[in-house]
Each structure stands twice: as C-alpha cells, then as structure tokens.
Scaffold this motif. Structure first.
Motif, PDB file in Angstrom:
ATOM      1  N   ARG A   1     -11.864-114.835  67.656  1.00  0.00           N
ATOM      2  CA  ARG A   1     -12.528-114.140  68.762  1.00  0.00           C
ATOM      3  C   ARG A   1     -14.034-114.066  68.509  1.00  0.00           C
ATOM      4  O   ARG A   1     -14.478-113.972  67.374  1.00  0.00           O
ATOM      5  CB  ARG A   1     -11.966-112.718  68.936  1.00  0.00           C
ATOM      6  N   TYR A   2     -14.778-114.149  69.600  1.00  0.00           N
ATOM      7  CA  TYR A   2     -16.226-114.001  69.536  1.00  0.00           C
ATOM      8  C   TYR A   2     -16.664-113.212  70.756  1.00  0.00           C
ATOM      9  O   TYR A   2     -16.418-113.623  71.897  1.00  0.00           O
ATOM     10  CB  TYR A   2     -16.919-115.368  69.510  1.00  0.00           C
ATOM     11  N   ARG A   3     -17.295-112.062  70.507  1.00  0.00           N
ATOM     12  CA  ARG A   3     -17.748-111.186  71.586  1.00  0.00           C
ATOM     13  C   ARG A   3     -16.638-110.873  72.584  1.00  0.00           C
ATOM     14  O   ARG A   3     -16.815-110.911  73.792  1.00  0.00           O
ATOM     15  CB  ARG A   3     -18.957-111.792  72.300  1.00  0.00           C
ATOM     16  N   GLY A   4     -15.476-110.598  72.057  1.00  0.00           N
ATOM     17  CA  GLY A   4     -14.350-110.198  72.880  1.00  0.00           C
ATOM     18  C   GLY A   4     -13.589-111.325  73.533  1.00  0.00           C
ATOM     19  O   GLY A   4     -12.581-111.101  74.207  1.00  0.00           O
ATOM     20  N   LYS A   5     -14.034-112.547  73.339  1.00  0.00           N
ATOM     21  CA  LYS A   5     -13.378-113.694  73.960  1.00  0.00           C
ATOM     22  C   LYS A   5     -12.572-114.465  72.929  1.00  0.00           C
ATOM     23  O   LYS A   5     -13.049-114.714  71.817  1.00  0.00           O
ATOM     24  CB  LYS A   5     -14.432-114.604  74.594  1.00  0.00           C
TER      25      LYS A   5
END
Length: 202
Positions: free
Chosen positions: A65-69
């Motif tokens: 995950r990165y920044r909630g994605k």
C-alpha cells in the motif's frame, strides 16, 4: 559471473541506443540520478531471461500500500537493485542499468508505468503477475456453446449470429480470435495501454 562494462557518455551529447555483440539492446538513461545530465550505458553478455527468473525468485512479491492505495503482487525497486548489485558484484549504478535492461525486455514494469527502475521505495510488478484476463472455464469452446452444452452470454449469442453458420470452420475461427467464456481483466484505475490491430474502418 557475467561481464559488464560501463560506457560513460559525454555531457551534452544526445542519448544513443547501441546494440551489443550478443544482440541485446543497450539501455541509456538508466542509473541517472535526479537532476543529473550524465547517463550510463551497460553492455551485458549474460542471459537476460535467466537473470529475470532468478530476480523473480529473489525479491519479495507481496500486496503493498502507498498513501492508502493498494497494489497487488509487487516488489520494491531498492530490493531488486540490491540483489542485482550483490549478484553481479558491481556498483549500484550498474545494477540499476542492468535492471532497466530487464524492464526494457518486458520482464517487469513500474506499477503505474511512471518510472524506470530506481534504487528507491517504488513498486514494480513482474509482467506475468498482471491481470491479463482468461477463460472462465478451461473446457469452454465455441463448439460447446454452439451445441448448447454450455450457456451463451448475450454477447456470445450476438457473436454467434454474426458469424453464422456455426460450422467447424467458424467454430475454429472463433476459438482463435474470440475465445468462448472469456473473462476480461479487472478495471485498471491508472493507465491502460492499448494496441488495436486490424480495426479497419473502426
């Protein structure tokens, strides 16, 4: 151990793509730090396909995950660079350049196709781990749809009507160009690369 050679490019000269004696394309712009005008070319005389398989076995592929994605089945660029550096006994710049030869070959790519391989916490995915779609059933054929053994969707009904009669020749044609009960890949939220072949007036 495979031989690698770095070829520095003079500042201000245009990037050039050369072909090595072994038939593999030399990557330019690999190993370039942000804001730098210097590029690195690398000549690699090993088996890139085999190297790609060993890289795949060495790095950790996981959902991240990165920044909630969320990004499924990907690995971290810095991990790949570290493994390539240790494997080949060269510098980080050589490892990045060699990794970008693999990227250029289509072994892997950045998850949203925005970056070459970098020694950074960026996410990359092996091409084989992409969702390319597939058959809903391995036994699905147009012959089974034509004789009523398997149910047809509305789209498959329209296709069958468009290429009537459903004789063995048209069944063979459809199995090759429009597989029965095909499941399209999931929606791509970022970028979609499309190539249309033989579209005619469409």
């Amino acid at each position: 151990f495979h031989t690698m050679r770095l070829v520095p490019r003079k500042s201000g000269s245009p990037p050039q793509t050369q072909r090595a004696d072994v038939g593999t394309k030399t990557m330019v712009e690999a190993g370039v730090s942000s804001g730098s005008t210097a590029a690195t070319e690398i000549l690699y005389n090993g088996d890139l396909e085999e190297l790609g398989k060993r890289l795949e076995a060495a790095v950790e592929v996981a959902d991240r995950r990165y920044r909630g994605k969320g990004f499924s089945k990907c690995f971290v660029g810095a991990d790949a660079v570290r493994w390539l550096k240790n494997e080949q006994g060269g510098s980080a710049a050589e490892a990045v350049a060699l990794g970008n030869k693999l990227l250029d070959r289509g072994v892997f790519h950045h998850v949203v196709r925005d970056h070459l391989l970098k020694d950074d916490q960026l996410f990359y995915r092996f091409t084989k781990d992409e969702d390319h779609g597939g058959l809903k059933s391995e036994n699905a054929t147009w012959a089974s749809l034509a004789d009523g053994t398997a149910p047809k969707s509305d789209l498959e009904t329209k296709v069958a009507e468009a290429v009537a009669p459903m004789d063995k020749y048209n069944v063979e044609l459809l199995d090759k160009v429009h597989p029965a009960m095909w499941q399209n890949p999931g929606n791509q939220p970022n970028k979609y690369h499309m190539v249309v072949i033989g579209a005619g007036a469409g």
